[in-house]
Design an enzyme around this catalytic site. Structure first.
Site, PDB file in Angstrom:
ATOM      1  N   THR A   1      42.669  23.123 -12.407  1.00  0.00           N
ATOM      2  CA  THR A   1      42.634  21.953 -11.525  1.00  0.00           C
ATOM      3  C   THR A   1      44.014  21.565 -10.993  1.00  0.00           C
ATOM      4  OG1 THR A   1      40.897  21.219 -13.022  1.00  0.00           O
ATOM      5  CG2 THR A   1      41.568  19.683 -11.327  1.00  0.00           C
TER       6      THR A   1
ATOM      7  N   GLY B   1      40.436  23.027 -20.586  1.00  0.00           N
ATOM      8  CA  GLY B   1      40.316  21.644 -20.155  1.00  0.00           C
ATOM      9  C   GLY B   1      41.548  20.832 -20.494  1.00  0.00           C
TER      10      GLY B   1
ATOM     11  N   HIS C   1      35.231  31.673 -18.171  1.00  0.00           N
ATOM     12  CA  HIS C   1      33.866  31.314 -18.594  1.00  0.00           C
ATOM     13  C   HIS C   1      32.752  32.166 -17.989  1.00  0.00           C
ATOM     14  CE1 HIS C   1      36.060  27.582 -19.363  1.00  0.00           C
ATOM     15  NE2 HIS C   1      35.208  27.425 -20.343  1.00  0.00           N
TER      16      HIS C   1
ATOM     17  N   GLU D   1      32.792  22.500 -14.749  1.00  0.00           N
ATOM     18  CA  GLU D   1      33.507  23.618 -14.171  1.00  0.00           C
ATOM     19  C   GLU D   1      32.495  24.579 -13.603  1.00  0.00           C
ATOM     20  OE1 GLU D   1      35.701  26.609 -16.508  1.00  0.00           O
ATOM     21  OE2 GLU D   1      37.393  26.090 -15.236  1.00  0.00           O
TER      22      GLU D   1
HETATM   23 ZN   LIG Z   1      35.753  26.243 -21.844  1.00  0.00          ZN
END
Ligand SMILES: [Zn+2]
Length: 346
Positions: free
Chosen positions: A274, A250, A96, A169
């Protein structure tokens, strides 16, 4: 194997889509976590993707420097140096990057690749993500098309995102009213604009209820059928050749059934962060709780250097994360799929 080049990366993505499996794209923040990914991929005979986020890159450059460009370059150079010691293929990707960070993250890294190419060296990264999902779609695509034109010249692949992934995030969180589901109309517009850049390649993270981070069951309502609707719409409008190469963001904590359905609809890359963080830290916590009187100097004692030496617990963490990578590869149906085994069979 050395870090893949453009042709080999394209081949990886093609094989994944036709074979209905996906590569884990795992966020790393250090030499140790990068080594863990390479080990986990090698142990599972799978190719894969190592990725660096803006925050992870800033961290990797050192807390006194906090340069996302420098940290990303450091990690990438390390992977370039060690990757050929592992019997699998790996691609390097940046995660990102919102529009307001392009100038301090993706663009300097693209410039670094351009400098390397001018000297006859391989690209620094194989692909970069531009996250314009917070912008109106036309603005998102204006930036994406501009980047894609430059990327085409540099043999780089671009990843973009439409719709908004929930959760948080790197300090960026989606509002509760955010659009968590991409629509076929959105993706038709993506194909219309992006496919006009002939000969370029891109990946699309189309949201279908995804949430960054891990939440208890019931919080996430994934609807992978949205991906099928989007693929069907684009194939109908622009032909089979226009089908997307999708990315699953995600996905931590998702049901196996939802993941497999997403793979069936063309997901070739799944971001995993994560769950890897937890696997890494879990091993360190275990060591500290079990051997607290070795890790700590209790009541005037001297502790035990074999226990508190960072190599000891970081090795445990590296191995635990490698095991978690292996598990992820299995979930993504990628075990044993490495193209490295095909060398010489072309
Ligand atoms: Zn994303």
């Amino acid at each position: 194997m050395p870090v893949v080049d453009y042709e080999r990366y394209c081949e990886m993505l093609d094989r994944a889509r036709s074979g209905r499996f996906a590569y884990p794209a795992i966020n790393v923040t250090s030499l140790t976590t990068a080594n863990a990914v390479l080990k986990g991929l090698a142990d599972s005979e799978s190719d894969g993707i190592i990725q660096v986020s803006t925050g992870g890159a800033a961290f990797a450059s050192g807390s006194a420097i906090k340069s996302m460009t420098l940290g990303a370059i450091s990690i990438a150079e390390h992977v370039h140096r060690v990757a050929d010691r592992y019997p699998i293929n790996v691609a390097l990707h940046t995660d990102h990057c919102q529009a307001n960070k392009l100038k301090e993250f993706v663009l300097p890294l693209v410039e670094e690749t351009e400098r390397r190419r001018a000297r006859g060296l391989p690209n620094l990264f194989n692909s970069h993500m531009f996250d314009g999902s917070a912008l109106p779609l036309d603005e998102n695509l204006d930036v994406a098309v501009q980047l894609l034109e430059r990327f085409r010249k540099d043999d780089l692949i671009l990843e973009i995102e439409t719709g908004v992934v929930g959760g948080e995030e790197d300090g960026v969180s989606a509002s509760s009213t955010a659009k968590l589901y991409t629509t076929p109309a959105d993706t038709l517009e993506v194909a219309r604009r992006m496919n006009a850049v002939r000969g370029a390649r891109y990946l699309l993270a189309a949201t279908f209820g995804n949430v960054h981070g891990v939440y208890k069951p019931g919080h996430v309502r994934l609807r992978p059928s949205i991906l099928k609707d989007c693929q069907d719409a684009v194939a109908k409008a622009f032909g089979e050749v226009a089908r997307f190469y999708l990315v699953f963001h995600g996905g931590s904590g998702s049901d196996l059934h939802d993941i497999h359905e997403a793979l069936d609809y063309g997901v070739v890359k799944m971001n995993i962060d994560t769950d890897m963080q937890y696997a890494f830290t879990r091993a360190i916590a275990d060591q500290c709780f079990k051997h607290y009187d070795g890790v700590l100097r209790v009541d005037g004692d001297v502790g035990n250097n074999k226990t508190y030496g960072p190599r000891t617990y970081l090795s445990l963490a590296e191995n635990a994360m490698a095991d978690r990578v292996k598990e992820a590869v299995g979930v993504l149906r990628a075990t044993g799929t490495t193209m490295a085994n095909l060398v010489g069979k072309h």
